[in-house]
Design a protein around this motif. Structure first.
Motif, PDB file in Angstrom:
ATOM      1  N   ALA A   1       2.002 -49.822 -21.401  1.00  0.00           N
ATOM      2  CA  ALA A   1       2.341 -51.274 -21.558  1.00  0.00           C
ATOM      3  C   ALA A   1       0.944 -52.030 -22.146  1.00  0.00           C
ATOM      4  CB  ALA A   1       2.535 -51.837 -20.373  1.00  0.00           C
ATOM      5  N   GLU A   2      -0.175 -51.636 -21.460  1.00  0.00           N
ATOM      6  CA  GLU A   2      -1.464 -52.154 -22.017  1.00  0.00           C
ATOM      7  C   GLU A   2      -1.661 -51.931 -23.574  1.00  0.00           C
ATOM      8  OE1 GLU A   2      -4.186 -51.089 -18.977  1.00  0.00           O
ATOM      9  OE2 GLU A   2      -4.029 -53.051 -17.947  1.00  0.00           O
ATOM     10  N   MET A   3      -1.517 -50.640 -23.847  1.00  0.00           N
ATOM     11  CA  MET A   3      -1.552 -50.228 -25.380  1.00  0.00           C
ATOM     12  C   MET A   3      -0.660 -50.996 -26.375  1.00  0.00           C
ATOM     13  SD  MET A   3      -1.618 -46.198 -26.944  1.00  0.00           S
ATOM     14  CE  MET A   3       0.379 -46.033 -26.124  1.00  0.00           C
ATOM     15  N   LEU A   4       0.338 -51.181 -25.859  1.00  0.00           N
ATOM     16  CA  LEU A   4       1.572 -51.777 -26.772  1.00  0.00           C
ATOM     17  C   LEU A   4       1.685 -53.396 -26.320  1.00  0.00           C
ATOM     18  CD1 LEU A   4       4.439 -49.052 -26.402  1.00  0.00           C
ATOM     19  CD2 LEU A   4       2.457 -49.309 -28.052  1.00  0.00           C
ATOM     20  N   ASP A   5       0.891 -53.933 -25.660  1.00  0.00           N
ATOM     21  CA  ASP A   5       0.906 -55.380 -25.205  1.00  0.00           C
ATOM     22  C   ASP A   5       0.857 -56.103 -26.395  1.00  0.00           C
ATOM     23  OD1 ASP A   5       1.348 -57.427 -23.691  1.00  0.00           O
ATOM     24  OD2 ASP A   5      -0.779 -57.746 -23.290  1.00  0.00           O
ATOM     25  N   GLY A   6       1.960 -57.125 -26.826  1.00  0.00           N
ATOM     26  CA  GLY A   6       1.634 -57.783 -28.254  1.00  0.00           C
ATOM     27  C   GLY A   6       2.029 -56.858 -29.211  1.00  0.00           C
TER      28      GLY A   6
ATOM     29  N   VAL B   1      23.836 -59.274 -35.384  1.00  0.00           N
ATOM     30  CA  VAL B   1      23.718 -59.442 -34.016  1.00  0.00           C
ATOM     31  C   VAL B   1      22.417 -59.626 -33.557  1.00  0.00           C
ATOM     32  CG1 VAL B   1      24.118 -58.183 -31.859  1.00  0.00           C
ATOM     33  CG2 VAL B   1      25.435 -57.713 -33.788  1.00  0.00           C
ATOM     34  N   ASP B   2      22.442 -60.960 -32.718  1.00  0.00           N
ATOM     35  CA  ASP B   2      20.928 -61.294 -32.526  1.00  0.00           C
ATOM     36  C   ASP B   2      20.302 -60.601 -31.464  1.00  0.00           C
ATOM     37  OD1 ASP B   2      18.842 -63.047 -32.824  1.00  0.00           O
ATOM     38  OD2 ASP B   2      19.504 -64.402 -31.606  1.00  0.00           O
ATOM     39  N   ARG B   3      19.007 -59.894 -31.780  1.00  0.00           N
ATOM     40  CA  ARG B   3      18.653 -59.240 -30.749  1.00  0.00           C
ATOM     41  C   ARG B   3      17.001 -59.530 -30.336  1.00  0.00           C
ATOM     42  NH1 ARG B   3      22.754 -56.003 -28.665  1.00  0.00           N
ATOM     43  NH2 ARG B   3      23.561 -54.731 -30.391  1.00  0.00           N
ATOM     44  N   PRO B   4      16.686 -60.747 -29.609  1.00  0.00           N
ATOM     45  CA  PRO B   4      15.291 -61.270 -29.283  1.00  0.00           C
ATOM     46  C   PRO B   4      14.646 -60.174 -28.496  1.00  0.00           C
ATOM     47  CG  PRO B   4      16.856 -62.343 -27.909  1.00  0.00           C
ATOM     48  CD  PRO B   4      17.640 -61.613 -29.171  1.00  0.00           C
ATOM     49  N   LEU B   5      13.333 -59.804 -28.769  1.00  0.00           N
ATOM     50  CA  LEU B   5      12.728 -58.773 -28.167  1.00  0.00           C
ATOM     51  C   LEU B   5      11.776 -59.397 -26.936  1.00  0.00           C
ATOM     52  CD1 LEU B   5      10.977 -56.731 -30.944  1.00  0.00           C
ATOM     53  CD2 LEU B   5      12.997 -56.530 -29.799  1.00  0.00           C
ATOM     54  N   TYR B   6      11.760 -58.841 -25.895  1.00  0.00           N
ATOM     55  CA  TYR B   6      11.403 -59.240 -24.481  1.00  0.00           C
ATOM     56  C   TYR B   6      10.392 -58.039 -24.214  1.00  0.00           C
ATOM     57  CZ  TYR B   6      14.763 -63.202 -23.990  1.00  0.00           C
ATOM     58  OH  TYR B   6      15.431 -63.902 -24.246  1.00  0.00           O
ATOM     59  N   ALA B   7       9.479 -58.482 -23.282  1.00  0.00           N
ATOM     60  CA  ALA B   7       8.506 -57.389 -22.642  1.00  0.00           C
ATOM     61  C   ALA B   7       8.160 -58.025 -21.293  1.00  0.00           C
ATOM     62  CB  ALA B   7       7.353 -57.326 -23.552  1.00  0.00           C
ATOM     63  N   LEU B   8       7.872 -56.946 -20.355  1.00  0.00           N
ATOM     64  CA  LEU B   8       7.233 -57.479 -19.167  1.00  0.00           C
ATOM     65  C   LEU B   8       5.938 -57.553 -19.111  1.00  0.00           C
ATOM     66  CD1 LEU B   8       9.460 -54.858 -16.554  1.00  0.00           C
ATOM     67  CD2 LEU B   8       9.363 -57.497 -16.513  1.00  0.00           C
ATOM     68  N   PRO B   9       5.250 -58.630 -18.336  1.00  0.00           N
ATOM     69  CA  PRO B   9       3.638 -58.422 -18.367  1.00  0.00           C
ATOM     70  C   PRO B   9       3.125 -57.214 -18.191  1.00  0.00           C
ATOM     71  CG  PRO B   9       4.673 -60.156 -16.666  1.00  0.00           C
ATOM     72  CD  PRO B   9       5.851 -59.284 -17.165  1.00  0.00           C
ATOM     73  N   ALA B  10       2.069 -56.911 -19.014  1.00  0.00           N
ATOM     74  CA  ALA B  10       1.347 -55.734 -18.992  1.00  0.00           C
ATOM     75  C   ALA B  10      -0.256 -55.906 -18.242  1.00  0.00           C
ATOM     76  CB  ALA B  10       1.175 -55.314 -20.312  1.00  0.00           C
ATOM     77  N   PRO B  11      -0.143 -54.908 -17.295  1.00  0.00           N
ATOM     78  CA  PRO B  11       0.662 -53.921 -16.569  1.00  0.00           C
ATOM     79  C   PRO B  11       1.739 -54.348 -15.510  1.00  0.00           C
ATOM     80  CG  PRO B  11      -1.542 -53.628 -15.723  1.00  0.00           C
ATOM     81  CD  PRO B  11      -1.548 -54.818 -16.523  1.00  0.00           C
ATOM     82  N   HIS B  12       3.008 -53.819 -15.343  1.00  0.00           N
ATOM     83  CA  HIS B  12       3.928 -54.298 -14.476  1.00  0.00           C
ATOM     84  C   HIS B  12       3.436 -53.295 -13.332  1.00  0.00           C
ATOM     85  CE1 HIS B  12       8.190 -54.432 -12.752  1.00  0.00           C
ATOM     86  NE2 HIS B  12       7.295 -55.581 -12.238  1.00  0.00           N
ATOM     87  N   THR B  13       3.114 -53.616 -12.291  1.00  0.00           N
ATOM     88  CA  THR B  13       3.016 -52.600 -10.836  1.00  0.00           C
ATOM     89  C   THR B  13       3.566 -53.395 -10.112  1.00  0.00           C
ATOM     90  OG1 THR B  13       1.094 -53.293 -10.462  1.00  0.00           O
ATOM     91  CG2 THR B  13       1.175 -51.146 -11.991  1.00  0.00           C
ATOM     92  N   TRP B  14       3.679 -52.546  -8.766  1.00  0.00           N
ATOM     93  CA  TRP B  14       4.198 -53.220  -7.625  1.00  0.00           C
ATOM     94  C   TRP B  14       3.901 -52.312  -6.100  1.00  0.00           C
ATOM     95  CZ3 TRP B  14       7.606 -50.951 -10.957  1.00  0.00           C
ATOM     96  CH2 TRP B  14       8.212 -49.531 -10.561  1.00  0.00           C
ATOM     97  N   GLN B  15       3.730 -53.205  -5.104  1.00  0.00           N
ATOM     98  CA  GLN B  15       3.343 -52.356  -4.132  1.00  0.00           C
ATOM     99  C   GLN B  15       4.764 -51.400  -3.521  1.00  0.00           C
ATOM    100  OE1 GLN B  15       0.565 -52.369  -2.258  1.00  0.00           O
ATOM    101  NE2 GLN B  15      -0.167 -53.529  -3.797  1.00  0.00           N
ATOM    102  N   HIS B  16       4.372 -50.326  -3.021  1.00  0.00           N
ATOM    103  CA  HIS B  16       5.314 -49.378  -2.481  1.00  0.00           C
ATOM    104  C   HIS B  16       6.271 -50.150  -1.650  1.00  0.00           C
ATOM    105  CE1 HIS B  16       7.491 -46.056  -1.127  1.00  0.00           C
ATOM    106  NE2 HIS B  16       7.225 -46.152   0.196  1.00  0.00           N
ATOM    107  N   THR B  17       7.653 -50.133  -1.940  1.00  0.00           N
ATOM    108  CA  THR B  17       8.689 -50.700  -1.027  1.00  0.00           C
ATOM    109  C   THR B  17       9.641 -49.724  -0.602  1.00  0.00           C
ATOM    110  OG1 THR B  17       8.481 -52.679  -2.334  1.00  0.00           O
ATOM    111  CG2 THR B  17      10.534 -52.523  -1.199  1.00  0.00           C
ATOM    112  N   PRO B  18       9.721 -49.233   0.607  1.00  0.00           N
ATOM    113  CA  PRO B  18      10.633 -48.206   1.149  1.00  0.00           C
ATOM    114  C   PRO B  18      12.206 -48.573   0.638  1.00  0.00           C
ATOM    115  CG  PRO B  18       9.287 -48.755   2.805  1.00  0.00           C
ATOM    116  CD  PRO B  18       9.247 -49.744   1.545  1.00  0.00           C
ATOM    117  N   GLY B  19      12.731 -47.788   0.060  1.00  0.00           N
ATOM    118  CA  GLY B  19      14.270 -47.524  -0.363  1.00  0.00           C
ATOM    119  C   GLY B  19      14.614 -48.085  -1.570  1.00  0.00           C
ATOM    120  N   VAL B  20      13.607 -48.553  -2.323  1.00  0.00           N
ATOM    121  CA  VAL B  20      13.745 -49.090  -3.619  1.00  0.00           C
ATOM    122  C   VAL B  20      12.714 -48.919  -4.788  1.00  0.00           C
ATOM    123  CG1 VAL B  20      14.347 -51.049  -5.081  1.00  0.00           C
ATOM    124  CG2 VAL B  20      14.891 -51.223  -2.729  1.00  0.00           C
TER     125      VAL B  20
END
Length: 394
Positions: A355-360, A280-299
């Motif tokens: 995420a920064e520690m594990l990046d790459g 079973v093919d399982r390519p590994l993906y990662a989000l950009p490090a670090p991944h943050t966002w502005q507070h968004t009400p309700g989500v």
């Protein structure tokens, strides 16, 4: 509109994995209702993946908040904390046996963990067959969930626990997962003691890891006499089609692998040649490090939806810790928005550090161990991680 109180809010959790179900369970224990939506048609629709090591400082802590720690230890395999580091010739370089009564990182099959969490929820909490397409609606609510069948649901809070390719994430962030350059092929083995005794002896009761700098193998015991092996290589994302191969061409893929691993001994190559069934093919993906966002009400997000990282032992543990902390924030806050701010003030910096520690770090799985790593191998938790990240899923 006035911000809703958590006890009066309509709370929708997207994804019935360990994170989403843990969140629902902890909320339930505090008298707060939530509905979980999952794209699978039912709980048994697909294989849930391999074994997970739950750490006492996060995954087990979350199960304690869920009131399920005692039941977890009835299912967990403490003996599977055994770890081996092997070289391509099949020689054991380092070997760690768990101490008597050690419970720092016991293993449990992902399917068993999911069943434990599902049993703890009231019937009807999980709505199967609901594939989320989008989240819309004004910032002051309510939000609208639109599903693939055209149905919609209004909700006061959307919790994205829907994994690597989250459909909730676009409501707070433009980030998308990137291929790490490392791909896994998953191979399954059944009836280990009778059908694969030599491989059973090589791997031991827990996990075994071997790598030569460009490729590796990671073997992991599951319950019921089963084993999973992850064949790890630096390959282009389209390596299979570019090679003229198809997922169902088990013989062709095996021949390709034997060419790539030609210098390895027949003893270690059993992990490639003796599998029962397809790869079973399982390519590994990662989000950009670090991944943050502005507070968004309700989500908000948790787990891989929030911080997809290489599979180095933190993924499911962070997801469950996120889930418990979010549920506790909702139970202890006057409004949903207050709870999200409390949760994100802790979760986002923590996930950024990891995420920064594990990046790459996907490439770490392919590296030959040096003397320092082998010397540290006997310490609990120092082996290669298998707390499971991003086998891409819901």
């Amino acid at each position: 509109m006035n911000p809703p109180t958590p006890s009066g809010a309509r709370i929708s959790i997207i994804g019935a994995g360990p994170g989403g179900l843990t969140c629902a369970r902890v909320l339930h224990r505090h008298g707060i209702a939530a509905t979980v939506y999952d794209r699978d048609p039912d709980a048994d629709a697909r294989d849930q993946g391999g074994s997970l090591d739950l750490h006492e400082e996060d995954g087990q802590l979350a199960l304690g908040e869920a009131g399920l720690l005692e039941e977890f230890f009835e299912l967990a395999r403490c003996e599977s904390q055994e770890e081996r580091r092997i070289d391509p010739a099949g020689r054991v370089l380092a070997h760690r046996l768990p101490g008597e009564g050690e419970t720092a990182r016991p293993e449990i099959d992902r399917g068993q963990l999911r069943e434990l969490l599902l049993r703890s929820l009231d019937p009807g909490t999980v709505r199967w067959g609901h594939t989320l397409e989008s989240v819309s609606g004004p910032a002051d609510g309510p939000r609208t969930l639109t599903f693939a069948d055209g149905s919609t649901v209004e909700t006061d809070l959307v919790i994205g626990a829907d994994g690597a390719f989250s459909r909730v994430r676009p409501a707070v962030s433009d980030a998308v997962p990137r291929y790490t350059g490392v791909g896994f092929l998953e191979a399954w083995f059944d009836d280990m003691e009778s059908a694969h005794p030599e491989l059973s002896a090589l791997v031991g009761r827990g996990s075994a890891h071997v790598a030569d700098g460009e490729r590796g193998l990671f073997a992991q015991r599951n319950s019921g006499g089963h084993l999973r092996v992850y064949i790890m290589r630096r390959v282009p994302l389209d390596w299979m089609t570019a090679s003229g191969l198809r997922p169902e061409d088990t013989a062709g893929i095996r021949a390709r692998l034997l060419g790539e691993y030609a210098a390895w001994s027949p003893r270690t190559l059993r992990m490639i040649t003796e599998n029962d069934g397809p790869y079973v093919d399982r390519p590994l993906y990662a989000l950009p490090a670090p991944h943050t966002w502005q507070h968004t009400p309700g989500v908000t997000l948790l787990g891989d939806a929030a911080h997809l990282m290489p599979p180095l032992g933190v993924g499911v543990n962070l997801a469950m810790l996120d889930a418990a902390e979010l549920a506790l924030a909702l139970a202890g806050s006057a409004t949903v928005d207050d709870a999200l701010r409390t949760y994100e003030e802790t979760m986002l910096p923590r996930s950024a550090r990891y995420a920064e520690m594990l990046d790459g770090g996907a490439g770490f799985l392919l590296e030959e161990p040096d003397a320092g790593e082998l010397a540290r191998f006997g310490e609990p938790g120092r082996g290669p991680g298998h707390g499971e990240q991003g086998i891409p899923g819901q």
